[in-house]
Write a protein that holds these residues in place. Structure first.
Motif, PDB file in Angstrom:
ATOM      1  N   LEU A  15      65.830  27.286-101.869  1.00  0.00           N
ATOM      2  CA  LEU A  15      66.180  28.702-101.967  1.00  0.00           C
ATOM      3  C   LEU A  15      65.018  29.527-102.521  1.00  0.00           C
ATOM      4  CD1 LEU A  15      69.853  28.474-103.305  1.00  0.00           C
ATOM      5  CD2 LEU A  15      69.106  29.214-101.034  1.00  0.00           C
ATOM      6  N   VAL A  16      64.211  28.918-103.388  1.00  0.00           N
ATOM      7  CA  VAL A  16      63.021  29.607-103.897  1.00  0.00           C
ATOM      8  C   VAL A  16      62.088  29.953-102.734  1.00  0.00           C
ATOM      9  CG1 VAL A  16      60.977  29.400-105.352  1.00  0.00           C
ATOM     10  CG2 VAL A  16      63.163  28.489-106.151  1.00  0.00           C
ATOM     11  N   TYR A  17      61.859  28.983-101.856  1.00  0.00           N
ATOM     12  CA  TYR A  17      60.970  29.215-100.712  1.00  0.00           C
ATOM     13  C   TYR A  17      61.546  30.305 -99.806  1.00  0.00           C
ATOM     14  CZ  TYR A  17      58.045  28.346 -96.652  1.00  0.00           C
ATOM     15  OH  TYR A  17      57.173  28.493 -95.599  1.00  0.00           O
ATOM     16  N   LEU A  18      62.854  30.237 -99.543  1.00  0.00           N
ATOM     17  CA  LEU A  18      63.488  31.255 -98.706  1.00  0.00           C
ATOM     18  C   LEU A  18      63.356  32.635 -99.341  1.00  0.00           C
ATOM     19  CD1 LEU A  18      65.218  32.020 -96.254  1.00  0.00           C
ATOM     20  CD2 LEU A  18      67.251  31.477 -97.618  1.00  0.00           C
ATOM     21  N   THR A  19      63.505  32.710-100.649  1.00  0.00           N
ATOM     22  CA  THR A  19      63.366  33.986-101.351  1.00  0.00           C
ATOM     23  C   THR A  19      61.968  34.571-101.163  1.00  0.00           C
ATOM     24  OG1 THR A  19      64.961  33.261-103.011  1.00  0.00           O
ATOM     25  CG2 THR A  19      63.554  35.122-103.588  1.00  0.00           C
ATOM     26  N   CYS A  20      60.953  33.705-101.224  1.00  0.00           N
ATOM     27  CA  CYS A  20      59.571  34.170-101.028  1.00  0.00           C
ATOM     28  C   CYS A  20      59.394  34.814 -99.655  1.00  0.00           C
ATOM     29  CB  CYS A  20      58.598  33.003-101.189  1.00  0.00           C
ATOM     30  SG  CYS A  20      58.463  32.358-102.869  1.00  0.00           S
ATOM     31  N   GLN A  21      59.974  34.199 -98.632  1.00  0.00           N
ATOM     32  CA  GLN A  21      59.795  34.717 -97.271  1.00  0.00           C
ATOM     33  C   GLN A  21      60.576  36.010 -97.066  1.00  0.00           C
ATOM     34  OE1 GLN A  21      57.380  32.856 -96.260  1.00  0.00           O
ATOM     35  NE2 GLN A  21      57.928  31.476 -97.942  1.00  0.00           N
ATOM     36  N   ILE A  22      61.779  36.072 -97.617  1.00  0.00           N
ATOM     37  CA  ILE A  22      62.563  37.309 -97.491  1.00  0.00           C
ATOM     38  C   ILE A  22      61.907  38.439 -98.283  1.00  0.00           C
ATOM     39  CG2 ILE A  22      64.787  38.373 -98.040  1.00  0.00           C
ATOM     40  CD1 ILE A  22      66.116  35.715 -97.440  1.00  0.00           C
ATOM     41  N   ALA A  23      61.351  38.107 -99.441  1.00  0.00           N
ATOM     42  CA  ALA A  23      60.662  39.127-100.238  1.00  0.00           C
ATOM     43  C   ALA A  23      59.470  39.694 -99.473  1.00  0.00           C
ATOM     44  CB  ALA A  23      60.206  38.522-101.564  1.00  0.00           C
ATOM     45  N   ALA A  24      58.765  38.839 -98.715  1.00  0.00           N
ATOM     46  CA  ALA A  24      57.639  39.321 -97.912  1.00  0.00           C
ATOM     47  C   ALA A  24      58.106  40.302 -96.846  1.00  0.00           C
ATOM     48  CB  ALA A  24      56.917  38.140 -97.270  1.00  0.00           C
ATOM     49  N   VAL A  25      59.259  40.024 -96.239  1.00  0.00           N
ATOM     50  CA  VAL A  25      59.815  40.938 -95.240  1.00  0.00           C
ATOM     51  C   VAL A  25      60.164  42.281 -95.885  1.00  0.00           C
ATOM     52  CG1 VAL A  25      61.739  41.336 -93.662  1.00  0.00           C
ATOM     53  CG2 VAL A  25      60.696  39.076 -93.795  1.00  0.00           C
ATOM     54  N   ILE A  26      60.783  42.228 -97.056  1.00  0.00           N
ATOM     55  CA  ILE A  26      61.168  43.462 -97.754  1.00  0.00           C
ATOM     56  C   ILE A  26      59.932  44.289 -98.095  1.00  0.00           C
ATOM     57  CG2 ILE A  26      62.216  44.380 -99.858  1.00  0.00           C
ATOM     58  CD1 ILE A  26      64.107  41.966 -99.814  1.00  0.00           C
ATOM     59  N   VAL A  27      58.880  43.629 -98.562  1.00  0.00           N
ATOM     60  CA  VAL A  27      57.639  44.337 -98.887  1.00  0.00           C
ATOM     61  C   VAL A  27      57.077  45.018 -97.652  1.00  0.00           C
ATOM     62  CG1 VAL A  27      55.227  44.015 -99.560  1.00  0.00           C
ATOM     63  CG2 VAL A  27      57.034  42.910-100.874  1.00  0.00           C
ATOM     64  N   GLN A  28      57.093  44.319 -96.509  1.00  0.00           N
ATOM     65  CA  GLN A  28      56.562  44.905 -95.276  1.00  0.00           C
ATOM     66  C   GLN A  28      57.386  46.118 -94.845  1.00  0.00           C
ATOM     67  OE1 GLN A  28      57.922  44.678 -91.843  1.00  0.00           O
ATOM     68  NE2 GLN A  28      56.161  45.854 -91.084  1.00  0.00           N
ATOM     69  N   VAL A  29      58.704  46.016 -94.939  1.00  0.00           N
ATOM     70  CA  VAL A  29      59.564  47.126 -94.526  1.00  0.00           C
ATOM     71  C   VAL A  29      59.362  48.334 -95.436  1.00  0.00           C
ATOM     72  CG1 VAL A  29      61.963  47.867 -94.305  1.00  0.00           C
ATOM     73  CG2 VAL A  29      61.282  45.621 -93.462  1.00  0.00           C
ATOM     74  N   LEU A  30      59.247  48.096 -96.739  1.00  0.00           N
ATOM     75  CA  LEU A  30      59.144  49.196 -97.691  1.00  0.00           C
ATOM     76  C   LEU A  30      57.766  49.866 -97.681  1.00  0.00           C
ATOM     77  CD1 LEU A  30      61.040  47.745-100.810  1.00  0.00           C
ATOM     78  CD2 LEU A  30      61.876  49.411 -99.142  1.00  0.00           C
ATOM     79  N   PHE A  31      56.716  49.063 -97.477  1.00  0.00           N
ATOM     80  CA  PHE A  31      55.360  49.594 -97.633  1.00  0.00           C
ATOM     81  C   PHE A  31      54.566  49.592 -96.326  1.00  0.00           C
ATOM     82  CE2 PHE A  31      56.574  47.760-101.747  1.00  0.00           C
ATOM     83  CZ  PHE A  31      56.396  48.863-102.568  1.00  0.00           C
ATOM     84  N   ASP A  32      55.253  49.515 -95.197  1.00  0.00           N
ATOM     85  CA  ASP A  32      54.550  49.425 -93.909  1.00  0.00           C
ATOM     86  C   ASP A  32      53.655  50.648 -93.690  1.00  0.00           C
ATOM     87  OD1 ASP A  32      54.086  48.104 -91.346  1.00  0.00           O
ATOM     88  OD2 ASP A  32      55.143  49.808 -90.486  1.00  0.00           O
ATOM     89  N   ARG A  33      54.201  51.833 -93.870  1.00  0.00           N
ATOM     90  CA  ARG A  33      53.418  53.059 -93.655  1.00  0.00           C
ATOM     91  C   ARG A  33      52.309  53.212 -94.683  1.00  0.00           C
ATOM     92  NH1 ARG A  33      57.628  57.929 -91.938  1.00  0.00           N
ATOM     93  NH2 ARG A  33      58.400  56.953 -90.016  1.00  0.00           N
ATOM     94  N   ALA A  34      52.588  52.821 -95.907  1.00  0.00           N
ATOM     95  CA  ALA A  34      51.577  52.945 -96.956  1.00  0.00           C
ATOM     96  C   ALA A  34      50.425  51.971 -96.744  1.00  0.00           C
ATOM     97  CB  ALA A  34      52.223  52.707 -98.323  1.00  0.00           C
ATOM     98  N   LEU A  35      50.724  50.805 -96.164  1.00  0.00           N
ATOM     99  CA  LEU A  35      49.684  49.802 -95.961  1.00  0.00           C
ATOM    100  C   LEU A  35      48.819  50.082 -94.736  1.00  0.00           C
ATOM    101  CD1 LEU A  35      51.645  46.493 -96.743  1.00  0.00           C
ATOM    102  CD2 LEU A  35      49.861  47.547 -98.133  1.00  0.00           C
ATOM    103  N   GLN A  36      49.342  50.868 -93.783  1.00  0.00           N
ATOM    104  CA  GLN A  36      48.626  51.061 -92.527  1.00  0.00           C
ATOM    105  C   GLN A  36      47.235  51.672 -92.705  1.00  0.00           C
ATOM    106  OE1 GLN A  36      49.398  49.791 -89.558  1.00  0.00           O
ATOM    107  NE2 GLN A  36      47.367  50.545 -89.019  1.00  0.00           N
TER     108      GLN A  36
END
Length: 555
Positions: A291-312
């Motif tokens: 579950l720790v590993y799964l959390t890491c991958q889901i957290a990466a998705v959340i970061v991309q969704v939240l900061f996609d425009r800011a990172l571009q």
């Protein structure tokens, strides 16, 4: 000792096959970029949920975020998909890799063997020799090699886990908080797989060698190490396709930073957060680590969704489009123009004029494109011209397949012949430019090289103006300037030979090579100009009829 050598040799062999596969895939995807494939990719990636599903499925099958990143970068470079549409696939593929960790073991061995067998069957049937099937078969071979490399690496990783000193090193290093994080990152860098490190951590935890907190930090370190690994793997690439690798590294590192902060808060302030949640959800420590590993991958998705425009903007600054990438993108032709054959032909003419304008660059005569982009490297010029010529050829083939009229088909054939000559001209000028740039010991050869370079440069500029404007007088001048030059070239050769009686075999070879290339280029320029004249003569009666029709309508 033999077991250790065999294990590391297996991992290195896997990396070798993986590298060969990724390069072969990148080289052949561009040739597969037909209209139907582009339309399918556009439809499939136009919806975020569909892109996410494709990413999860790809991650579950490939079990390597590195491999998915490389494949997507190859597709972006081949203009099969845009970076913006590739991003959801990229981030959700991380979630797909969790299937291996959640199930602790997933075996794609049979799939890889069947894929390799299918590729071999295609080669046995000689489909690799058929022009229509050759790019597909070559790409399939590259994918097979990529998967075989992954299989070898996974096999080596499993054997590595069973080596006693590796187990002891892992156990000792993970006893402390910082070292547990570092060892996870180092192993992910070495094994090119954070999921493999997670599986090792699960095995250690199940055996009672690691606590949940130690395993958590090991998995977090492995996730960060995987991001760094992807970034390092893409360091040799350039252009907008590299933005995907940087994005993958950034979202993983940012996600890990947030999760590490939660771990520190939980351990120092004794606030029930992640570890407490995992213990509530699952009673088994192995499942908790998964579950720790799964959390890491889901957290990466959340970061991309939240900061996609800011990172571009940051991604565009860190990996701007390369000069070759910018120059090799078609500027005038586009898919929707296929619906209007006359417009499509006019756009092809403009694109071919642009490709023709690259020719003087091989001789360092003109160092700027129409868009003020400087190209000084001859290899970049040839690569950009070749990519553009292939795009024009595909466009003309699709236009011919659209069922155009006979006159349009004749015009298409004319422009296809021009494309062939353009590619040959660029290849010959690239070779001549390399030869003329080399050092010449004999003064006569050096003088000849300078004269050929200056004369050909002037001819190319005249030819470019004639091709660009399409003026009948300019085209007639081009035909006159490119008339038979055999006697002139023979005089040049004799002059060099008479000036230096003791020409070595190498000097004679250089002399005949550069003069023969000069003759060939002049002949091809004449043939290219003749194709323009033929096309102009073919369109003139039609233009006259249209003029008469307008006059009658006005009267």
């Amino acid at each position: 000792m033999m077991l250790t050598l065999d294990t590391f040799a297996t991992i290195l062999a896997g990396l070798g096959l993986f590298s060969v596969g990724t390069k072969g895939l990148a080289a052949n995807l561009g040739q597969l970029a037909g209209r139907s494939l582009r339309q399918w990719v556009a439809r499939s990636t136009g919806n975020y949920l569909m892109s996410a599903a494709i990413g999860v499925l790809a991650g579950a099958l490939v079990q390597s975020a590195n491999a998915i990143t490389v494949i997507l970068m190859s597709m972006v470079k081949a203009d099969l998909i845009t970076p913006s549409r590739a991003r959801p696939i990229l981030v959700w593929s991380n979630v797909g890799t969790s299937i291996l960790v959640l199930a602790v073991a997933i075996d794609i061995h049979i799939f890889v063997l069947l894929l390799t067998a299918t590729t071999g069957m295609f080669y046995y049937l000689n489909l690799d020799r058929a022009p229509r099937w050759r790019p597909f078969v070559a790409a399939l071979l590259a994918i097979s090699l990529l998967f075989l490399g992954l299989q070898l690496m996974h096999s080596g990783n499993h054997e590595l886990r069973n080596i006693e000193w590796v187990r002891e090193f892992f156990e000792m290093s993970a006893r402390w908080t910082i070292s547990a994080f570092i060892i996870g990152a180092v192993l992910a860098l070495a094994l090119q797989s954070s999921s493999t490190v997670a599986v090792i951590a699960i095995s250690m935890s199940a055996a009672g060698l690691l606590t949940l907190e130690q395993a958590m930090l090991t998995v977090l370190g492995a996730t960060a190490g995987s991001g760094v690994s992807i970034y390092l793997d893409s360091s040799g690439m350039e252009g907008s396709s590299r933005q995907l690798a940087i994005l993958q590294a950034l979202i993983k590192i940012l996600a890990v930073a947030v999760l590490v902060l939660l771990v520190v808060v939980e351990r120092t302030l004794h606030v029930p957060l992640l570890a407490h949640l995992y213990r509530v959800i699952a009673g088994d420590v192995a499942k908790q680590v998964a579950l720790v590993y799964l959390t890491c991958q889901i957290a990466a998705v959340i970061v991309q969704v939240l900061f996609d425009r800011a990172l571009q903007p940051l991604l565009s600054r860190l990996a701007p489009p390369s000069l070759e990438e910018t120059a090799s993108k078609p500027r005038y032709i586009y898919e929707q123009a296929l619906a209007e054959p006359e417009t499509a032909l006019a756009l092809v003419d403009r694109e071919q004029v642009r490709i023709f304008g690259f020719l003087p660059l091989h001789l360092d005569v003109v160092d700027r494109l129409e868009s003020e982009e400087t190209i000084r490297d001859r290899h970049t010029i040839l690569a950009a011209a070749t990519s553009l010529d292939e795009a024009v050829t595909r466009f003309l083939t699709e236009l011919a397949d659209a069922g155009a009229s006979r006159n349009i088909q004749v015009a298409i054939a004319n422009r296809q012949a021009r494309s062939t000559f353009l590619q040959s001209l660029h290849e010959a000028l690239h070779e001549l430019g390399e030869a003329l740039a080399g050092p010449f010991e004999l003064p006569s050869l050096k003088s000849l090289a300078e004269n050929l370079s200056e004369g050909l440069a002037a001819l190319l500029m005249v030819a470019y103006e004639a091709v660009r404007d399409g003026d009948a007088d300019d085209l007639a001048l081009l035909q006159k300037l490119t008339a038979d030059r055999d006697s002139l070239v023979d005089q040049m050769r004799r002059r060099v030979v008479s000036a230096d009686k003791s020409l070595s075999a190498r000097d004679q070879q250089t002399l005949y090579a550069i003069t023969s290339l000069f003759e060939r280029i002049v002949w091809m320029l004449r043939r290219f100009g003749a194709l323009l004249v033929v096309d102009a003569d073919r369109e003139e009666p039609t233009a006259t009829l249209e003029t008469q029709g307008h006059a009658m309508a006005q009267s």
